[in-house]
Design a protein around this motif. Sequence first.
Motif, short mmCIF file in Angstrom:
data_model
loop_
_atom_site.label_atom_id
_atom_site.label_comp_id
_atom_site.label_asym_id
_atom_site.label_seq_id
_atom_site.Cartn_x
_atom_site.Cartn_y
_atom_site.Cartn_z
N ARG B 237 0.84 -1.20 0.00
CA ARG B 237 0.00 0.00 0.00
C ARG B 237 0.87 1.24 0.00
O ARG B 237 0.66 2.19 -0.77
CB ARG B 237 -0.88 -0.02 1.25
CG ARG B 237 -1.85 1.15 1.35
CD ARG B 237 -2.64 1.01 2.64
NE ARG B 237 -3.76 1.94 2.68
CZ ARG B 237 -3.67 3.21 3.04
NH1 ARG B 237 -2.49 3.69 3.39
NH2 ARG B 237 -4.73 3.99 3.04
N LEU B 241 1.04 4.17 -2.91
CA LEU B 241 0.93 5.61 -2.68
C LEU B 241 2.12 6.34 -3.29
O LEU B 241 1.98 7.38 -3.93
CB LEU B 241 0.85 5.90 -1.17
CG LEU B 241 -0.44 5.40 -0.49
CD1 LEU B 241 -0.39 5.66 1.01
CD2 LEU B 241 -1.64 6.09 -1.11
N ALA B 250 -2.92 11.28 -5.83
CA ALA B 250 -3.10 10.42 -4.66
C ALA B 250 -4.28 9.49 -4.96
O ALA B 250 -5.38 9.96 -5.24
CB ALA B 250 -3.39 11.25 -3.42
#
Lengths: 346, 346
Positions: B237, B241, B250
């Motif tokens: 994760r 990002l 984002a």
Amino acid sequence: MTLTPLPSAFDLDSQTLRLLAAVAEYGSITRAAGVLGFSQPALSQQIKRVEARIGMPLVTRAGRGIRLTDAGLVIARHAATVLAALESASGELADLAGLRSGQVRLSAFPSASSTIVPQLIRSMGEEHEGVRFTYLEAEPPEAIAAVRDGAIDIAIAFRHPADRDDPFAAGSEGLVVHELARDELLLLVPHGHAALPRPSGPEHPTPSAAPQPASPTAVDLAALRDETWIAGCPRCRAHLLDSCARSGFAPTIAFETDNFVAVMRMVAEGLGVALLPALTITASPLPPGVAAAPTTSGDHRMIVAVTRPGADRIPAVGETMRILRRLTARPDDAPRLPPRLDRSRV
Amino acid sequence: MTLTPLPSAFDLDSQTLRLLAAVAEYGSITRAAGVLGFSQPALSQQIKRVEARIGMPLVTRAGRGIRLTDAGLVIARHAATVLAALESASGELADLAGLRSGQVRLSAFPSASSTIVPQLIRSMGEEHEGVRFTYLEAEPPEAIAAVRDGAIDIAIAFRHPADRDDPFAAGSEGLVVHELARDELLLLVPHGHAALPRPSGPEHPTPSAAPQPASPTAVDLAALRDETWIAGCPRCRAHLLDSCARSGFAPTIAFETDNFVAVMRMVAEGLGVALLPALTITASPLPPGVAAAPTTSGDHRMIVAVTRPGADRIPAVGETMRILRRLTARPDDAPRLPPRLDRSRV
DNA sequence: GCTCTCCATAAGCCGACGTGATGGATCCGG
DNA sequence: CCGGATCCATCACGTCGGCTTATGGAGAGC
């Protein structure tokens, strides 16, 4: 595909196994080093040296401490076997050192076979049950030769003061000669022979304070210059000639035998007179009608033990020598050596 | 009566036994020295040193040569046992060195469990039957920690180019990180998604000459800025990002799971798009209706193996590393790694 | 008696191995 | 989160063990 780095030839050392066994047991180099008795760096780099030699790591770091690799475990696992075998060998050595086992190969001349030797073996057997003996009767030259070439550990032999050369100066070169006892040469004559001094005073002489060279009942060889003589073995015969020569005569020798029992009986039968070592009389009692007496010239032979140098460092051999010296040095403890004169009457 | 000189503590050495066994066998110090590979004086004084240490002679001169004493015979007799045990240990070491035995403790992350790991173990098993494996699936941080504290020999892990710090710079301190392969991060989108380039040309692309960073069918991440995203494990994760940030947006993350099969099915169901390593697709085929494509920014992770320094000197570990490198370095020999793009169609 | 062989000894050299000091890494308790 | 304690690795250095060559002495065989 992959080349086997080394076919075998991991030359392991018992020390290596000891080290890794300790490391495995204590789980730490530091503690193992402490138990083994040296410093931590010593053990650390000793392991490193072994690793370099066999080409594999034996320990790997694990957290703050270490862990054995497969190779290290292999070595540690075999340690018990090897160390047990070493311990077993060590135990057998301790048995040898503690006289709980061992062997002594002994040789001696005939008249010792029935006197000194049985006593010696019995004494050793009483104190040190595990020590085994082999015995071979042999005349001094052969016995000494056997010591020389390692077949015999201790040769009990004798030496006449006269022959500083023949069987000893030559034969015992490089060997150690331990003087054990003086063995008087006794004149054997028929009882009541004219050369014998009359038994003056009580039958039992002063037991201990007898001066060595001239015993109270000593006889002068020269008084027997015209007798017929019975000679023993060639070496004994040579010595008889020598003794007589020093007394100023050449004996008439009519009989020769190395059988000292025969000599005694010949004297008993009046065939002649003889000069026999006291030990032979201890070995075989004088027959009736024969008297024995020392000579005024103090004729004797020395009983000796011959060994290789350093043989006394072999525990069983050294202890045998000690006992042998004790048996021959103290007549009181060892009543049969040297024989008392008054026993010639028995 | 006689003090036992030493209760025990005859510290024998396997070398001592070797020496005396040779002397016993060849009957001569000179010949034994020759066989053992050093000079006669060396052996001679080595024996003398042992004699001094244990306090007993081991050999005595016998004629021109020598003869073993009882103590020497004791030592020689035990030599066979000890040397056989050492030989046995040496043989086991040779087995380890020759990869006929040994153990490798392996750990890897989930998607490697069904791809690299079985292949690796099978390849090793084909070439080196005796080497055993243990395997523990673990995420990179845990696997690396296990290597650190010695519980695991080889950790197969991965590293994102971005995080030069978190699990590696800190966790792999003092460890060796072997880069194995680049594992592309592929965009998973429903088939026919607008961001996908039209399949231009034949279905099978040029098999080998594809330039690394930008594959012909690459997709720009930025084209998916308004999609709903499905994220993987926390580390993945974070990397998602980061990748998106470098593309200037984002992502909107609606789903999170470290179960990559679930991710694929979510994409298939149209719940969102995802960025998955190619290896996960190798591990589990894409469900129908899902397309995969690399990114124009060349997002990828590196698959690495982590070991302790020097671990490759453990034969089984070193060989495993060799095979691991071979499997991951040559896509032709190892067709499942890295996965071909066109397999995403299967 | 001569020679060959085998072992013992001497002198010298090198490497193995020990110690102590120091540093780095880990683990633990405050 | 930090400081102390523990454990291992490394370094520098000194010592001693152990090997080599050379030489001598004793025994065995021709």
